[in-house]
Write an enzyme that holds these catalytic residues in place. Structure first.
Site, short mmCIF file in Angstrom:
data_model
loop_
_atom_site.label_atom_id
_atom_site.label_comp_id
_atom_site.label_asym_id
_atom_site.label_seq_id
_atom_site.Cartn_x
_atom_site.Cartn_y
_atom_site.Cartn_z
N SER A 15 34.39 49.15 36.67
CA SER A 15 34.74 50.19 35.70
C SER A 15 34.68 49.71 34.27
O SER A 15 34.76 50.50 33.33
CB SER A 15 36.15 50.74 36.00
OG SER A 15 37.12 49.72 35.84
N ARG A 16 34.52 48.37 34.06
CA ARG A 16 34.45 47.85 32.70
C ARG A 16 33.81 46.47 32.70
O ARG A 16 33.58 45.88 33.76
CB ARG A 16 35.86 47.76 32.08
CG ARG A 16 36.81 46.82 32.82
CD ARG A 16 38.21 46.88 32.25
NE ARG A 16 39.13 46.01 32.98
CZ ARG A 16 39.36 44.74 32.67
NH1 ARG A 16 38.72 44.18 31.66
NH2 ARG A 16 40.22 44.02 33.38
N ASP A 64 41.44 49.17 46.36
CA ASP A 64 42.07 47.91 45.94
C ASP A 64 41.49 46.80 46.80
O ASP A 64 41.75 46.72 48.00
CB ASP A 64 43.59 48.01 46.15
CG ASP A 64 44.32 46.73 45.80
OD1 ASP A 64 43.66 45.74 45.39
OD2 ASP A 64 45.55 46.70 45.95
N ASN A 91 32.58 41.44 42.32
CA ASN A 91 32.89 41.17 40.91
C ASN A 91 34.37 41.32 40.59
O ASN A 91 34.85 40.72 39.63
CB ASN A 91 32.08 42.13 40.03
CG ASN A 91 32.51 42.07 38.59
OD1 ASN A 91 32.17 41.14 37.86
ND2 ASN A 91 33.28 43.06 38.15
N SER A 143 32.51 31.68 38.40
CA SER A 143 32.76 31.35 37.00
C SER A 143 32.51 29.87 36.79
O SER A 143 32.70 29.06 37.72
CB SER A 143 34.22 31.67 36.62
OG SER A 143 34.55 31.14 35.35
N TYR A 156 42.96 30.76 38.83
CA TYR A 156 41.63 31.38 38.65
C TYR A 156 40.53 30.40 39.04
O TYR A 156 39.56 30.76 39.72
CB TYR A 156 41.49 31.80 37.18
CG TYR A 156 40.27 32.62 36.88
CD1 TYR A 156 40.20 33.97 37.20
CD2 TYR A 156 39.18 32.05 36.21
CE1 TYR A 156 39.08 34.72 36.88
CE2 TYR A 156 38.05 32.80 35.88
CZ TYR A 156 38.02 34.14 36.22
OH TYR A 156 36.91 34.88 35.91
N ALA A 159 40.34 30.05 42.80
CA ALA A 159 39.72 31.22 43.42
C ALA A 159 38.21 31.21 43.23
O ALA A 159 37.45 31.49 44.17
CB ALA A 159 40.32 32.50 42.85
#
Length: 249
Positions: A15-16, A64, A91, A143, A156, A159
């Site tokens: 959504s962004r 979710d 994502n 990432s 983070y 993950a």
């Protein structure tokens, strides 16, 4: 020629930001895109409308990713709407930054469960479909933090490093069924989150990048579109860093 003509793609957390641009790019390449969101319904519909305005096909789906049943229902809904799933882009993700000694159990659990378990739930759900079809492409958005670590982001980084390991393992499991699994590891990308960085932090980030600039969401989306296409038909189990030479991974 559109590389993804007649393909059906699911992009979680689209959504962004980077996810939204990935959705737009896949649609511009000819894919019908399921734009997934958890809470930002208005933002998701803006992405859908921008895709339709450009002549593409898209529809918003709420789910979710941290809930396995919600993910299973999402994939069922996409199949009911479009008939199948050819491309999955994992994502969706959140951050709960903080130093290790001050990080709460909830901040650890929330990030691991959304960023890593969510990708597992989605991958498990679509794998069954892709194995049966003997075709498909799964792309995990990792990432550079998962490759080199980062102070204040132990949850983070863990993950995202887990996503890299999951990518390799699932790629080995599914390769014989012509299902490819790869990861993209963005570096510093111009998004709403990086826009809020203090000037000193931004300068430090740019100092670590060989190309001396931040990337754009489309830099990431372009690599995702390539990996989703038949042009990448002999690529699986790989992690491609889109970081301007930050890591040379």
């Amino acid at each position: 020629m559109q590389r993804l003509a007649d393909k059906i793609a699911v992009v979680t957390g689209s959504s962004r930001g980077i996810g939204a641009q990935i959705a737009r790019r896949l649609a511009s390449e000819g894919a019908a895109v399921a734009v997934n969101y958890a809470g930002s319904e208005a933002a998701a519909h803006e992405v859908v409308e921008s895709i339709r305005a450009a002549g593409g096909t898209a529809e918003a789906f709420k789910a979710d990713v941290s809930d396995a049943d919600s993910v299973a229902a999402l994939m069922d809904s996409v199949v009911q709407r479009f008939g199948r799933i050819d491309i999955l882009v994992n994502n969706a993700g959140i951050t709960r930054d903080g130093l290790l000694v001050r990080m709460s159990d909830a901040d650890w659990d929330d990030v691991i469960h959304t960023n890593l378990s969510g990708a597992f739930f989605a991958t498990r759900a679509v794998s069954k479909l892709m194995i049966k079809a003997r075709s498909g492409s799964i792309i995990n958005i990792a990432s550079v933090v998962g490759l080199v670590g980062n102070a204040g982001q132990v949850n983070y980084a863990a993950a995202k490093a887990g996503l890299v390991g999951m990518t390799k393992s699932v790629a080995r499991e599914l390769a014989s069924r012509s299902v490819r699994v790869n990861a993209v590891a963005p570096g510093f990308i111009e998004t709403d989150m990086t826009a809020d960085l203090p000037e000193a932090a931004r300068d430090a980030a740019l100092g670590s990048i060989a190309m001396k600039r931040m990337g754009t969401p489309d830099d990431v989306a372009a690599v995702v579109a390539f990996l989703a296409s038949d042009e990448a038909s002999y690529i699986t189990g790989q992690t491609i860093a889109v970081d301007g030479g930050m890591t040379f991974a």
